[in-house]
Design a protein around this motif. Structure first.
Motif: not given
Ligand code: AGP
Length: 617
Positions: A6-10, A64-65, A167-170
């Motif tokens: 899983g990844a949450a980045a910019r 996607a980020p 609903a929580e894109p980041d």
């Protein structure tokens, strides 16, 4: 069993997710999929390998980020695109995607309830209930983090999950119980934060070396700028961030064609690393196994070894060693059997679990069962620090084999054996059955093991030649006696798992009690022939095979003086290595299965129907 990233980045995380899956592909390779958030929630899935997913993702141009990804080893539901992860739930303006490793045992009850609430199921998996369950909470107003926290309280069984919500894109939310999941903390090229989840560190080395191991029941929310963890009681928790010592090289193929080949040839180094603290010492100390080892090993009156597959075979070898050198009674049980049978717990039993991965579900459950029966003195021999087995045992010894990627276990086995031999000596010493002279002799022999193994590896060309003759066969027998009987079992397991040739191992003395009926000209019989106390008996067993026309392939110590003749093929190894001989004799059997697999064109590192870590029943 399955691999999660899983990844949450910019930045675009799709290449990171796919590269992570490639590194986790050893955990499962039936199908793969990913889901990303970039305004929309996009999902791409493919039956087959991660390479097939990559093709689909390229075609779909996903970028996607935020995202989650999964490589699957099927448990519930066949290998179809519908059953591939991520699983999806949508309605009332919300969209949820979930990836999962493990088994949700109460999925049927949850499915019934969710159906009554109107949810429609599109797969045969247990995972889909998690997607709908999280969706039902989000629809009623929970944030994704809150939804997952309440949802995991309803899940029974083992899981590691990663979840995203449109609903929580980041945000990605993960949780684990019984299956591994770790947090990776990173920084992108422009110095901005990014955070990751993965089943193991190898998936994240491409982006960070800084990881935190999540505890049982933890739920974590990751965003590019930070993360929040709550524990099993829903209380805020912090987990130490450690710098992983795993090097990227350790998980690359380098000059080798397959991981199994690489891992076979890494064995001298792996054994040297495992024995580093021992080989440098003039005497062995119980503290090698942990601070309380002197006390625990001192009160041990008998030993129960629990393990599966190759690790079980290591336990069988240890039984011979411990009973003969330390004079303590040992029983060895297949973990999946032990966990479900009534057994008599004896006081002062040391329960030993052996595992490459440290996350094998049956071994973990067997350990828990042994503890429930009041056997609290526990020791694990394992290749993965921070694994569940390590954390649940009082004493531990790490096999320092480095990551083992090939499904067929090789260097994990020989390093397990080396560790078990050290344990044998320590037990013998603690119980007054090893004098200083013998201890010194055995330490000297252990020091010589890596060199002896290098020597054994030189038999590869001869083994490759035999493999050509083996390749067309559909059956094979493996024979050994005494401490080498489990080595014959390991040789048979290696051959069947990667070449799909039906192979069985027998204690050679058992031949005439039945299996001899199978022997004819078409039956190759592989023999492990060390020059030990049983060699003359073994030679008689070989005559029994030859008399029925069976063709013998004998791996013999050079000093056995077994001569080649019609139908008797010999590869001479080293002179007899004394009690350490099993560690050397397994190597040509590993090479044989590797080269037979190559000759048959099967997938050496990812054999059909199997996965590296069996984190489900
Ligand atoms: C070995 O070649 C196998 N793939 C398998 O038997 C393995 O040893 C078994 O699943 C146990 O795994 P573990 O050592 O990780 O517990």
């Amino acid at each position: 069993m399955c691999g999660i990233v899983g990844a949450a980045a910019r930045r675009n995380v799709v290449p990171i997710l796919i590269e992570g899956l490639r590194k986790l592909e050893y955990r499962g390779y039936d199908s793969a999929g990913l889901a990303t958030l970039n305004g929309n929630l996009d999902r791409v899935r493919a039956v087959g390998r991660v390479a097939d997913l990559q093709t689909r993702a390229d075609q779909a141009r996903v970028d996607a980020p935020t995202g989650i990804a999964h490589t699957r080893w099927a448990t519930h539901g066949g290998v179809t695109e519908d059953n591939a992860h991520p699983h999806f739930s949508a309605g009332a303006g919300h969209e949820i995607c979930v990836v999962h490793n493990g088994i949700i045992e109460n999925h049927e009850a949850l499915r019934r309830r969710l159906r009554e609430q109107g949810y429609v199921f599109h797969s045969d998996t247990d995972t889909e209930v998690i997607a709908h369950l999280v969706h039902s909470r989000v629809v009623s107003g929970d944030t994704l983090f809150e939804a997952v926290r309440s949802c995991v309280r309803e899940l029974q069984g083992a899981y590691a999950i990663a979840v995203i919500s449109k609903a929580e894109p980041d945000t990605v939310v993960g949780s684990r119980r019984g299956s591994p999941l770790l947090l990776g903390v990173g920084v992108d090229g422009s110095g901005k934060g990014e955070n990751f989840l993965a089943s193991d560190t190898s998936a994240l080395l491409q982006v960070t070396k800084y990881v935190a191991y999540l505890e049982e029941g933890d739920v974590v929310e990751i965003r590019p700028d930070g993360y929040t963890i709550v524990d099993a009681d829903d209380a805020p928790a912090s987990r130490p961030i450690v710098e992983s010592q795993l090097s990227a090289d350790a998980i690359e193929l380098g000059q080798y064609s397959h991981y199994m080949q690489k891992e076979i040839f890494e064995q001298p180094g792996a054994i040297a690393n495992t024995l580093e603290m021992v080989a440098g010492a003039s005497a062995l100390s119980p503290e090698l196994f942990g601070a309380d080892a002197a006390e625990i090993l001192g009160r041990t009156r008998q030993i129960l070894i629990l393990a599966c597959g190759t690790s079980f075979h290591a336990g069988l070898v240890a039984k011979y060693w411990i009973e003969s050198i330390a004079k303590l009674p040992v029983s060895v049980e297949i973990a999946s059997e032990y966990r479900y049978r009534d057994s008599v717990a004896l006081p002062d039993t040391l329960v030993i679990t052996i595992s490459q991965s440290g996350e094998t579900a049956d071994t973990l459950a067997a350990l828990q069962y042994a503890k429930q029966l009041g056997q609290s003195d526990t020791l694990t021999i394992c290749n993965v620090p921070e694994s569940a087995l390590i954390r649940q045992s009082k004493l531990r010894f790490l096999t320092r084999a480095g990551p083992e990627i090939g499904v067929a276990s090789t260097k994990a086995f020989t390093t397990q054996l080396a560790s078990l031999f050290v344990l044998t000596m320590v037990l013998a010493k603690v119980h007054g059955r090893l004098d200083a002279k013998r201890e010194h002799e055995l330490i000297t022999q252990m020091r010589h093991l890596p060199a002896a193994m290098n020597h054994i590896l030189e038999c590869e060309p001869a083994v490759r030649h035999w493999a050509q003759r083996f390749a067309p066969k559909e059956h094979a027998l493996f024979l050994g006696r005494g401490v080498h009987y489990p080595i014959a079992m390991e040789g048979a397991l290696k051959l069947k798992e990667i070449s799909y040739i039906h192979a069985e191992a027998y204690a050679a003395g058992e031949l005439k009690h039945g299996p001899l009926a199978l022997v004819d000209r078409s039956m190759p019989v592989v023999v492990v022939a060390p020059n030990d106390a049983l060699i003359e008996k073994l030679k008689s067993n070989l005559q029994e095979v030859r008399a029925r026309g069976g063709e013998l392939y004998v791996f013999a110590d050079r000093d056995t003086h077994i001569d080649p003749s019609d139908g008797v093929n010999i590869i001479n190894l080293h002179d007899h290595a004394g009690p350490l001989s099993p560690i050397l004799h397994v190597v040509p059997l590993q090479l044989l299965s590797y080269h037979v697999s190559l000759a048959r064109g099967t997938d050496v590192d990812k054999p059909r129907n199997l996965a590296k870590s069996v984190t489900v029943e």
